[in-house]
Design an enzyme around this catalytic site. Structure first.
Site, short mmCIF file in Angstrom:
data_model
loop_
_atom_site.label_atom_id
_atom_site.label_comp_id
_atom_site.label_asym_id
_atom_site.label_seq_id
_atom_site.Cartn_x
_atom_site.Cartn_y
_atom_site.Cartn_z
N GLY A 11 0.82 -1.21 0.00
CA GLY A 11 0.00 0.00 0.00
C GLY A 11 0.86 1.26 0.00
CG ASP A 32 -0.60 -5.67 0.61
OD1 ASP A 32 -1.68 -5.91 0.05
OD2 ASP A 32 -0.32 -4.57 1.09
CB THR A 36 -6.75 -1.12 -1.16
OG1 THR A 36 -5.91 -1.21 0.00
CG2 THR A 36 -8.18 -1.44 -0.78
N GLY A 37 -3.81 -2.45 -2.41
CA GLY A 37 -2.44 -2.06 -2.76
C GLY A 37 -2.06 -2.55 -4.14
CB SER A 76 -6.62 -1.19 7.37
OG SER A 76 -7.91 -0.58 7.33
CE1 TYR A 146 -9.44 2.84 7.88
CE2 TYR A 146 -10.12 5.01 8.66
CZ TYR A 146 -9.13 4.14 8.23
OH TYR A 146 -7.82 4.58 8.15
CE LYS A 150 -7.29 1.57 10.60
NZ LYS A 150 -5.94 0.99 10.46
P1 NAD Z 1 -3.55 1.55 1.22
O1 NAD Z 1 -4.89 1.09 0.82
O2 NAD Z 1 -2.67 2.18 0.19
O3 NAD Z 1 -2.72 0.38 1.89
C1 NAD Z 1 -3.29 -0.63 2.67
C2 NAD Z 1 -2.64 -1.94 2.28
O4 NAD Z 1 -3.17 -2.99 3.12
C3 NAD Z 1 -2.96 -2.34 0.84
O5 NAD Z 1 -1.78 -2.70 0.17
C4 NAD Z 1 -3.91 -3.54 0.98
O6 NAD Z 1 -3.82 -4.42 -0.10
C5 NAD Z 1 -3.44 -4.12 2.31
N1 NAD Z 1 -4.46 -4.94 2.98
C6 NAD Z 1 -5.74 -4.62 3.26
N2 NAD Z 1 -6.37 -5.63 3.87
C7 NAD Z 1 -5.45 -6.64 3.99
C8 NAD Z 1 -5.49 -7.95 4.53
N3 NAD Z 1 -6.60 -8.45 5.08
N4 NAD Z 1 -4.36 -8.70 4.50
C9 NAD Z 1 -3.21 -8.22 3.95
N5 NAD Z 1 -3.12 -6.97 3.40
C10 NAD Z 1 -4.23 -6.19 3.42
O7 NAD Z 1 -3.77 2.58 2.45
P2 NAD Z 1 -2.72 3.50 3.21
O8 NAD Z 1 -3.11 4.90 3.01
O9 NAD Z 1 -1.35 3.08 2.89
O10 NAD Z 1 -3.05 3.13 4.72
C11 NAD Z 1 -2.26 2.20 5.44
C12 NAD Z 1 -2.66 2.19 6.90
O11 NAD Z 1 -2.56 3.50 7.46
C13 NAD Z 1 -4.10 1.73 7.14
O12 NAD Z 1 -4.14 0.93 8.31
C14 NAD Z 1 -4.84 3.02 7.37
O13 NAD Z 1 -5.97 2.84 8.18
C15 NAD Z 1 -3.79 3.89 8.04
N6 NAD Z 1 -4.06 5.31 7.85
C16 NAD Z 1 -3.74 5.94 6.67
C17 NAD Z 1 -4.03 7.29 6.54
C18 NAD Z 1 -3.65 8.06 5.29
O14 NAD Z 1 -3.90 9.27 5.24
N7 NAD Z 1 -3.04 7.46 4.29
C19 NAD Z 1 -4.68 7.98 7.56
C20 NAD Z 1 -5.03 7.29 8.71
C21 NAD Z 1 -4.70 5.96 8.85
#
Ligand code: NAD
Ligand code: UDP
Length: 328
Positions: A11, A32, A36-37, A76, A146, A150
């Site tokens: 991700g 992963d 969503t990645g 996530s 969500y 969390k």
């Molecule tokens: P993203 O969607 O780019 O990355 C999430 C990754 O998790 C993806 O690669 C997806 O394939 C993987 N994933 C999801 N469910 C899975 C599972 N069951 N098993 C294995 N892999 C799984 O999102 P991001 O922006 O990189 O967010 C990453 C984390 O940071 C998340 O936990 C998110 O809640 C947290 N977060 C991000 C933000 C932000 O602004 N980007 C803000 C608050 C929290």
């Protein structure tokens, strides 16, 4: 060499964390399931001698051979349109996935850092948000899948810390942006930048008076790294406290990119938080951390990344793996 497991490695945040830990001389296991990645985010490190990738859904039992010193749990969905499309997977990864991660941390005696979010504050009645605020979340609203996952994740992490004595860290991440975000993930920066690149109007939801505070990825990664190696186990906000309304932000992006788009208004999504801004006093005092990259610099780097994408990526409207997982 110390060994770290990073879930959500393909991700946006997870792939940057992999880079950071490899650069700092760790052995990194990325995990992963690509829901969503994208494999593209880790293509550059797949052949790195200290990197290993395991395709696995963390809601299923996680088996890792050998020692493990640290775990960073970032798996996530994170974008509202993602977690609305896959609500049950979102609840499962925050709850069952976190349980598996904590169980693994206990078995390996590893320190674990959990990615929480400003969404635990919901549509906040306290502004800016300090870690002491309990939040204002609608558990049955569209964002509840969500937010509550969390919140459960934080509760489970504290329980493992208090009951099993494992070393835990909780980062409450505020809106973070930068290269490797998915252009079609619906979050406001890729949404606006994609619209500019396609010559479309910018869609501001509601009247655009809702606020956000945007943190550049390098600052976020630096804050997470410092938190992991601190001795502080309670939640810490990491974000950029420079707040802007979404309407002003749309205008800023048009000016910054030299785009010709105009702004149109669409309905505000249900329970869309009206204001969001981190109080980062804790991060400043405990970690000696504060953001360094100003929005203009960060936005330019991000726009350059989106400009480099192919024509096909620019017009992709849905993540390629969604169908596969939705039918599951
Ligand atoms: P993203 O969607 O780019 O990355 C999430 C990754 O998790 C993806 O690669 C997806 O394939 C993987 N994933 C999801 N469910 C899975 C599972 N069951 N098993 C294995 N892999 C799984 O999102 P991001 O922006 O990189 O967010 C990453 C984390 O940071 C998340 O936990 C998110 O809640 C947290 N977060 C991000 C933000 C932000 O602004 N980007 C803000 C608050 C929290
Ligand atoms: N937003 C918008 N137009 C878009 C996408 C998002 O006006 O095309 C708004 C959204 O309603 C929210 C803010 O931008 O108020 C940030 O949305 P995002 O999905 O990036 O993250 P959130 O902070 O809501 O989780």
């Amino acid at each position: 060499m110390e060994r770290v497991l990073i879930t959500g490695a393909a991700g946006f945040l997870g792939s940057h964390l992999c880079d950071k830990f490899l650069n700092e001389g760790f052995k990194v296991i990325g995990m992963d399931n690509f829901i969503t990645g994208s494999s593209k985010n880790i293509a550059h490190i797949l052949a790195h001698p200290n990197f290993e990738f395991i395709e696995h859904d963390v809601t299923e039992y996680i088996a890792i051979d050998g020692k493990l010193d640290y775990i960073l749990h970032f798996a996530s969905p994170a974008s509202p349109i993602d977690y609305l499309r896959i609500p049950i997977q979102t609840l499962k990864v925050g709850s069952l996935g976190t349980h598996n991660v904590l169980g693994l941390a206990k078995a390996k005696k590893a320190r674990v850092l959990i990615a929480s979010t400003s969404e635990v504050y919901g549509d906040p009645l306290v502004h800016p948000q300090t870690e002491a605020y309990y939040g204002n979340v609608n558990p049955i609203g569209p964002r509840g899948v969500y937010d509550e996952a969390k919140r459960f994740q934080e509760a489970m992490t504290m329980a493992y810390h208090n009951f099993h004595g494992i070393e835990t860290r909780i980062v409450r991440i505020f809106n973070t942006y930068g290269p490797r975000m998915r252009l079609n993930d619906g979050r406001v920066i890729p949404a606006f930048m994609g619209q500019i690149l396609r010559g479309e109007d910018l869609t501001v939801f509601g009247d655009g008076s809702q606020t956000r505070s945007f943190c550049y990825i390098d600052d976020q990664i630096d804050g997470i790294f410092k938190l992991l190696f601190s001795d502080y186990h309670l939640p810490v906000n990491i974000g950029n406290p420079e707040e802007i309304s979404i309407l002003d932000f749309a205008k800023e992006i048009i000016a910054l990119t030299g785009g010709q788009s105009t702004i149109i208004f669409k309905e505000l999504p249900v329970n869309d938080p009206l204001q969001r801004c981190p109080d980062i006093t804790k991060a400043q005092t405990i970690l000696g951390w504060k953001p360094k990259v100003d929005r203009k610099t960060g936005m330019k780097r991000t726009f350059d990344y989106f400009k480099s994408l192919s024509e096909q990526e620019l017009y992709e409207t849905q993540h390629k793996n969604f169908d596969k997982y939705i039918k599951k």
